[in-house]
Enzyme design. Structure first.
Site, short mmCIF file in Angstrom:
data_model
loop_
_atom_site.label_atom_id
_atom_site.label_comp_id
_atom_site.label_asym_id
_atom_site.label_seq_id
_atom_site.Cartn_x
_atom_site.Cartn_y
_atom_site.Cartn_z
N ASP A 51 -0.20 -0.74 -4.96
CA ASP A 51 -1.44 -0.17 -5.50
C ASP A 51 -1.26 1.20 -6.14
OD1 ASP A 51 -0.98 1.20 -3.12
OD2 ASP A 51 -3.06 1.11 -2.45
N ASN A 52 -0.21 1.91 -5.79
CA ASN A 52 0.06 3.21 -6.41
C ASN A 52 1.47 3.62 -6.06
OD1 ASN A 52 -2.32 3.96 -4.04
ND2 ASN A 52 -0.24 4.71 -3.69
N CYS A 60 -5.57 3.83 -4.11
CA CYS A 60 -5.92 2.62 -3.36
C CYS A 60 -7.12 1.87 -3.93
CB CYS A 60 -6.20 2.97 -1.91
SG CYS A 60 -4.89 3.89 -1.08
N HIS A 92 -11.16 -2.02 1.29
CA HIS A 92 -11.32 -0.68 0.72
C HIS A 92 -12.10 -0.66 -0.59
CE1 HIS A 92 -9.29 3.56 0.33
NE2 HIS A 92 -10.47 3.61 0.90
N HIS A 119 1.53 2.49 3.91
CA HIS A 119 0.63 3.65 3.97
C HIS A 119 0.73 4.32 5.34
CE1 HIS A 119 -3.12 5.95 3.82
NE2 HIS A 119 -3.40 5.50 2.61
N ARG A 127 -7.35 -1.62 -6.40
CA ARG A 127 -7.87 -2.87 -5.87
C ARG A 127 -9.04 -3.38 -6.71
NH1 ARG A 127 -5.03 -0.65 -2.06
NH2 ARG A 127 -4.32 -1.86 -0.27
N ASP A 167 0.84 -1.20 0.00
CA ASP A 167 0.00 0.00 0.00
C ASP A 167 0.88 1.25 0.00
OD1 ASP A 167 -2.14 1.71 0.24
OD2 ASP A 167 -2.96 0.79 2.04
N ASP A 168 0.83 2.01 -1.09
CA ASP A 168 1.60 3.27 -1.21
C ASP A 168 3.10 3.04 -1.30
OD1 ASP A 168 -0.86 4.48 -0.98
OD2 ASP A 168 -0.31 5.83 0.63
N LYS A 222 -6.39 -5.27 3.92
CA LYS A 222 -7.20 -4.10 3.56
C LYS A 222 -8.10 -4.39 2.35
CE LYS A 222 -6.40 0.55 1.63
NZ LYS A 222 -5.41 1.65 1.53
N LYS A 275 1.38 9.34 -6.11
CA LYS A 275 0.04 8.77 -5.98
C LYS A 275 -1.00 9.83 -6.35
CE LYS A 275 -2.99 7.33 -2.13
NZ LYS A 275 -3.00 7.03 -0.67
#
Length: 518
Positions: free
Chosen positions: A300-301, A50, A109, A196, A54, A12-13, A107, A368
């Protein structure tokens, strides 16, 4: 033929150059091992944020088609529904119906409703076993919206040893061990929240990076690019982009010790995630299924430039800024407790800021939320010893998230139907990557992105990209991957051609115009 197990791991991130086998100085021996012995992609792309990433990852569709064009959460009136709709099918649904055991750790989301079970919850989108959070971020020591199945699991976080990264790992390890022992093929989706914000990590992990970031972001960006080239992932086409002009050069940065501390905690978050991935790989090995398991890792980014806490360090030396926790009654999402000066402990809530995010995205620019390379380029690792992959290969063909589900289904020998439980679903937007992973040449296909009005299309060597409400920019990816020389004025015909292709795509997949700009 035995169907392979599938372990899909999402960070994540995490930026393009954070992990070791993509040029980073962060210690990630487990990812490095499967990256260098498996296949790495040098031009794989996510969708910049995010929830949309996903949605695309799990459905093989563009996020706008799934109901999540921006983030989870109802965007009405005039916006996206913000929950995974019933016009798409998830990887878990398809694989479950094909006989796979399905489990998710971490996660989600992808649901607007967080407190009452809804059709957009993972338990109702194909995952028979779920432990994790529904919301987008929160404390690693006391995460909000923590569920086991559809049961509130917040009491589990009261254990003084609880740390969310470790809890995600533990659930994944248990699921894999149980299903491997039962002899069932399994699909494990492991969606870490690391790294993140908030910057939370145990002190012993943070201390392991003492002195590592004292050289500062300018020097470390240059070192990362050197290592990316040494790894064979990038070459002369990827020059080091200029530092973010809104950020100081390291020599002029106020409070360098505080800045270095921020990056130390971020690195500690990544290393702890890698340690958990090592436990997952060990469990596969111990169960005797490592060779027959397809492991995929990505982010994810790109690195995130959002700044928490707000203000300068000097302000926080004089006073701690306390943000009341939003409760279930007062807000949909409990987002935090205290914004402190020195990140890491439970009573802090901070991010690492734009200058370090610029390091994470080396050598690219922007972050991001943008669809320039800094926002969408991700490390992408595939490891499958029994899958006929070309070990140690670096694939340079551009691919994106819509290509993941076709690849997983192709590996599993599972067909994708245009009808699911009596309702029509769209065709998959991507294609299998298996021929490329096995060393065969494959042609390029057009790739598209849109997020918050930021838009791009890539066709072969050419990428047309823009920030929201700004003119199109044109770059030659074969000679300028870092997007430094805009060729739009020199090639107006190509700009018009690619812009038309983008508009046709945007209309087809349901991009909602943002302030007059589709």
């Amino acid at each position: 033929m035995r169907r392979p197990n599938i372990v899909l791991i999402l960070a994540d991130d995490l930026g393009y150059s954070d992990i070791g086998c993509y040029g980073g100085e962060i210690r990630t021996p487990n990812l490095d091992r499967i990256g260098r012995s498996g296949v790495r992609l040098s031009q794989f792309y996510n969708t910049a944020r995010c929830s949309p990433s996903r949605a695309s990852l799990l459905t093989g569709l563009h996020p706008h088609q799934t109901g999540i064009g921006v983030l989870a959460g109802n965007g009405a009136p005039g916006g996206y529904p913000g929950s995974l709709n019933d016009r798409c099918v998830t990887a878990a649904e398809v694989l479950r119906d094909a006989g796979y055991a399905t489990g998710m750790s971490g996660k989600w989301h992808l649901s607007g409703p967080l407190w009452e079970p809804a059709d957009s919850w993972p338990t109702r989108r194909g995952f028979a076993d779920f432990f994790g959070t529904l919301s987008g971020c929160g404390s690693y020591y006391d995460p909000a919206t923590l569920y086991r199945g559809e049961v509130d699991a917040s009491a589990e976080a009261r254990d003084p040893q609880f740390f969310y990264t470790d809890a995600i790992t533990e659930h994944a390890v248990e699921f894999i061990g149980r299903e491997a022992a039962a002899g069932r093929p399994f699909f494990a989706y492991v969606a870490y929240t690391a790294p993140h914000w908030p910057l939370h990590a145990p002190q012993e992990d943070i201390a392991g990076y003492d002195g590592v970031y004292a050289a500062g972001w300018d020097e470390l960006r240059a070192r990362r690019l050197d290592r990316l080239r040494a790894e064979g992932l990038l070459s002369a086409e990827s020059a080091l982009s200029a530092p973010d002009p809104a950020q100081p050069r390291w020599a002029a940065a106020p409070d360098q010790a505080w800045e270095a501390r921020r990056m130390q905690v971020y690195a500690a978050q990544v290393e702890r995630m890698d340690r958990g991935i090592g436990r997952i790989l060990d469990r596969l090995e111990a169960a005797g299924v490592s060779d027959d398991t397809l492991v995929v890792f990505l982010s994810d980014n790109g690195g995130c430039a959002e700044t928490l806490p707000l203000g300068e360090p000097e302000e926080f030396r004089a006073r701690r800024h306390i943000v009341p926790a939003a409760t279930r009654e007062g807000a949909e999402l409990r987002v935090g407790n205290i914004l402190g000066l020195d990140p890491g402990p439970e009573d802090t809530y901070a991010s690492y800021g734009p200058a370090w995010a610029n390091l994470s995205n080396t050598p690219f620019r922007l972050y991001k939320r943008w669809v320039h390379e800094g926002g969408i380029a991700t490390p992408f690792i595939v490891h499958w010893p029994a899958g006929g992959l070309t070990a140690g290969r670096i694939v340079r063909t551009p691919f994106q998230l819509t290509d993941v589900l076709p690849t997983l289904l192709g590996a599993a020998g599972v067909d994708y139907s245009r009808e699911y439980r009596g309702r029509a679903v769209p065709h998959l937007e991507g294609r299998t990557m298996l021929p490329a992973l096995r060393g065969a040449p494959v042609p390029d296909t057009p790739l598209f992105w849109e997020h918050l009005g930021n838009a791009a299309v890539r066709r072969g060597r050419w990428k047309l990209v823009r920030e929201h409400a700004r003119p199109w920019e044109l770059y030659d990816m074969d000679t300028d991957r870092s997007e430094l020389t805009d060729l739009a004025e020199r090639r107006p015909g190509l700009v018009a051609e690619l812009a038309t292709a983008y508009q046709c795509w945007a209309q087809r997949v349901g991009v909602i115009s943002r302030e007059g700009v589709r």
